[in-house]
Design a protein around this motif. Structure first.
Motif, PDB file in Angstrom:
ATOM      1  N   VAL A 121       0.855  -1.196   0.000  1.00  0.00           N
ATOM      2  CA  VAL A 121       0.000   0.000   0.000  1.00  0.00           C
ATOM      3  C   VAL A 121       0.889   1.244   0.000  1.00  0.00           C
ATOM      4  CG1 VAL A 121      -1.924  -1.101   1.210  1.00  0.00           C
ATOM      5  CG2 VAL A 121      -0.145   0.077   2.529  1.00  0.00           C
ATOM      6  N   ILE A 122       0.341   2.331  -0.512  1.00  0.00           N
ATOM      7  CA  ILE A 122       0.976   3.637  -0.393  1.00  0.00           C
ATOM      8  C   ILE A 122       0.055   4.507   0.459  1.00  0.00           C
ATOM      9  CG2 ILE A 122       1.743   5.708  -1.598  1.00  0.00           C
ATOM     10  CD1 ILE A 122       2.335   4.003  -4.009  1.00  0.00           C
ATOM     11  N   CYS A 123       0.605   5.103   1.510  1.00  0.00           N
ATOM     12  CA  CYS A 123      -0.170   5.974   2.391  1.00  0.00           C
ATOM     13  C   CYS A 123       0.273   7.418   2.197  1.00  0.00           C
ATOM     14  CB  CYS A 123       0.017   5.572   3.851  1.00  0.00           C
ATOM     15  SG  CYS A 123      -0.586   3.913   4.246  1.00  0.00           S
ATOM     16  N   GLU A 124      -0.697   8.296   2.122  1.00  0.00           N
ATOM     17  CA  GLU A 124      -0.424   9.722   1.948  1.00  0.00           C
ATOM     18  C   GLU A 124      -1.220  10.497   2.999  1.00  0.00           C
ATOM     19  OE1 GLU A 124      -1.579  13.286  -1.209  1.00  0.00           O
ATOM     20  OE2 GLU A 124      -1.551  11.199  -1.897  1.00  0.00           O
ATOM     21  N   SER A 134      -3.699   9.732  15.742  1.00  0.00           N
ATOM     22  CA  SER A 134      -2.545   8.965  15.300  1.00  0.00           C
ATOM     23  C   SER A 134      -2.851   8.284  13.973  1.00  0.00           C
ATOM     24  CB  SER A 134      -2.156   7.909  16.343  1.00  0.00           C
ATOM     25  OG  SER A 134      -3.159   6.900  16.425  1.00  0.00           O
ATOM     26  N   PHE A 135      -1.795   8.043  13.201  1.00  0.00           N
ATOM     27  CA  PHE A 135      -1.891   7.284  11.950  1.00  0.00           C
ATOM     28  C   PHE A 135      -0.777   6.260  11.997  1.00  0.00           C
ATOM     29  CE2 PHE A 135      -1.360   5.995   7.654  1.00  0.00           C
ATOM     30  CZ  PHE A 135      -2.557   6.230   6.995  1.00  0.00           C
ATOM     31  N   GLN A 136      -1.171   5.000  11.983  1.00  0.00           N
ATOM     32  CA  GLN A 136      -0.198   3.918  12.120  1.00  0.00           C
ATOM     33  C   GLN A 136      -0.463   2.842  11.086  1.00  0.00           C
ATOM     34  OE1 GLN A 136      -0.444   1.056  15.539  1.00  0.00           O
ATOM     35  NE2 GLN A 136       1.598   1.845  16.039  1.00  0.00           N
ATOM     36  N   LEU A 137       0.619   2.330  10.488  1.00  0.00           N
ATOM     37  CA  LEU A 137       0.506   1.173   9.597  1.00  0.00           C
ATOM     38  C   LEU A 137       1.204  -0.002  10.263  1.00  0.00           C
ATOM     39  CD1 LEU A 137       0.727   0.921   5.806  1.00  0.00           C
ATOM     40  CD2 LEU A 137       2.088  -0.648   7.184  1.00  0.00           C
ATOM     41  N   LYS A 138       0.529  -1.138  10.253  1.00  0.00           N
ATOM     42  CA  LYS A 138       1.084  -2.331  10.888  1.00  0.00           C
ATOM     43  C   LYS A 138       1.193  -3.468   9.880  1.00  0.00           C
ATOM     44  CE  LYS A 138      -0.934  -1.419  15.468  1.00  0.00           C
ATOM     45  NZ  LYS A 138      -1.832  -1.970  16.518  1.00  0.00           N
ATOM     46  N   ARG A 152       5.517   4.048   1.161  1.00  0.00           N
ATOM     47  CA  ARG A 152       5.013   2.785   0.620  1.00  0.00           C
ATOM     48  C   ARG A 152       5.504   1.654   1.508  1.00  0.00           C
ATOM     49  NH1 ARG A 152       6.944  -1.386  -2.764  1.00  0.00           N
ATOM     50  NH2 ARG A 152       5.285  -2.371  -4.006  1.00  0.00           N
ATOM     51  N   THR A 153       4.625   0.693   1.767  1.00  0.00           N
ATOM     52  CA  THR A 153       4.974  -0.467   2.583  1.00  0.00           C
ATOM     53  C   THR A 153       4.558  -1.740   1.860  1.00  0.00           C
ATOM     54  OG1 THR A 153       4.611   0.813   4.606  1.00  0.00           O
ATOM     55  CG2 THR A 153       4.709  -1.577   4.828  1.00  0.00           C
ATOM     56  N   GLN A 171       9.071  -4.153   3.789  1.00  0.00           N
ATOM     57  CA  GLN A 171       9.915  -3.174   3.123  1.00  0.00           C
ATOM     58  C   GLN A 171       9.182  -1.831   3.090  1.00  0.00           C
ATOM     59  OE1 GLN A 171      12.716  -5.003  -0.131  1.00  0.00           O
ATOM     60  NE2 GLN A 171      10.652  -5.687  -0.548  1.00  0.00           N
ATOM     61  N   VAL A 172       9.899  -0.769   3.386  1.00  0.00           N
ATOM     62  CA  VAL A 172       9.306   0.567   3.438  1.00  0.00           C
ATOM     63  C   VAL A 172      10.161   1.517   2.614  1.00  0.00           C
ATOM     64  CG1 VAL A 172       8.468   2.427   4.928  1.00  0.00           C
ATOM     65  CG2 VAL A 172       8.558   0.070   5.807  1.00  0.00           C
ATOM     66  N   GLN A 173       9.508   2.294   1.757  1.00  0.00           N
ATOM     67  CA  GLN A 173      10.175   3.386   1.040  1.00  0.00           C
ATOM     68  C   GLN A 173       9.496   4.691   1.441  1.00  0.00           C
ATOM     69  OE1 GLN A 173       8.712   0.900  -1.424  1.00  0.00           O
ATOM     70  NE2 GLN A 173      10.434  -0.417  -0.899  1.00  0.00           N
TER      71      GLN A 173
END
Length: 300
Positions: A121-124, A134-138, A152-153, A171-173
């Motif tokens: 996914v790409i988060c913006e 809060s905004f968190q990606l797990k 991007r994750t 992987q995270v960019q």
């Protein structure tokens, strides 16, 4: 009679005061939370097919579908969709991915938890988060906390990697701003302290039995290693905020990716052409072989 009328007037005045107090509280709440007291998550775009699992039911995702907290979204091969959150946050769900979002109403705290169990996914996040939000990606082996950025994750399980079996790889960019990364072991317990991922860099987090470490952290990456879907989303993000990559860099990479994808598609089509037989000479002829093309991919 006058006493009764006076009592009615008193009750009416009490009611009016209560209404005014409620309206005043609503105005204060609205100003504090940026004019929003409810949360909307909507699928604004969809390409291909995807599904939404909700309360043991599976429905087909479509444009303008509204999402509830905990909905599980799955995209098929060659399919993607885009989610809008509060009109200032966006999530692009890439092909062959599964994710779900837990969220609270803005009036509660405004927490958003994006949970990725497969794919990318790409988060913006365009605006600074509200107080206490809060905004968190797990992923199964990591968490990413941000205040406002574009990243991007990607997550995957592999049966063997670096001599280890059943490895979880995140992987995270990071394309703008910074993010805090937390690595987790196989029991989902935090490993060490959070690490900061700076903009224009990437990270790889590895977890397996007897393995819990960063494959790399704050390593530069090449935009030309990404496909046109990802780069197209970055071009769109540049309309909302300034990324660490210039518009020229992103446009150049997008052009390169588009040409490579067209070339790969041409190769696939050529290889799929069946053998033809010359009826007069009974000689079997085939298309001439096409030289293969090697593209650059991120290390895994």
């Amino acid at each position: 009679m006058l006493k009764i009328l006076s009592e009615h007037i008193r009750l009416i005045m009490i009611g009016l005061v209560s209404i005014l107090m409620i309206l005043a509280a609503a105005i204060v709440l609205s100003l504090y939370f940026g004019g929003e007291v409810s949360r909307e998550l909507i699928i604004t775009e969809i390409h291909g097919s995807a599904s939404i699992a909700r309360e043991n039911k599976i429905v087909t995702a479509s444009k303008n579908s509204r999402l509830a907290s905990g909905d599980i979204i799955t995209t098929d091969d060659d399919s993607s969709l885009r989610i809008s959150i509060d009109d200032d946050k966006y999530i692009l769900v890439e092909p062959n991915s599964t994710m779900y979002i837990y969220f609270t109403e803005i009036a509660s705290k405004g927490d958003i938890s994006v949970n990725l169990s497969r794919g990318a996914v790409i988060c913006e996040v365009n605006n600074k988060l509200k107080k206490n939000a809060s905004f968190q990606l797990k992923t199964p082996n990591s968490s990413i906390n941000i205040t406002g950025t574009v990243f991007r994750t990607e997550f995957d399980y592999v049966t063997e990697y670096m001599g280890y079996e059943n490895v979880m790889i995140t992987q995270v960019q990071n394309f703008e701003g910074s993010a805090n990364l937390q690595l987790y072991d196989i029991n989902q317990q935090p490993q060490d302290l959070p690490m900061v991922l700076t903009e224009r860099t990437s990270a790889q987090l590895l977890t397996a039995e007897n393995l819990c470490q960063y494959g790399y952290l704050n390593y530069s990456f090449d935009l030309h290693s990404m496909d046109s879907l990802v780069l197209g989303e970055l071009i769109r993000a540049q309309k909302n905020k300034v990324l660490a990559f210039s518009a020229e860099e992103v446009a150049s990479a997008y052009k390169y990716a588009s040409l490579e994808e067209k070339r790969q598609e041409t190769m696939t089509t050529t290889e799929a052409v069946p053998e033809t037989t010359d009826m007069e000479t009974s000689v079997v002829t085939t298309s001439a072989p096409v030289e293969s093309v090697t593209t650059t991919v991120l290390p895994r």
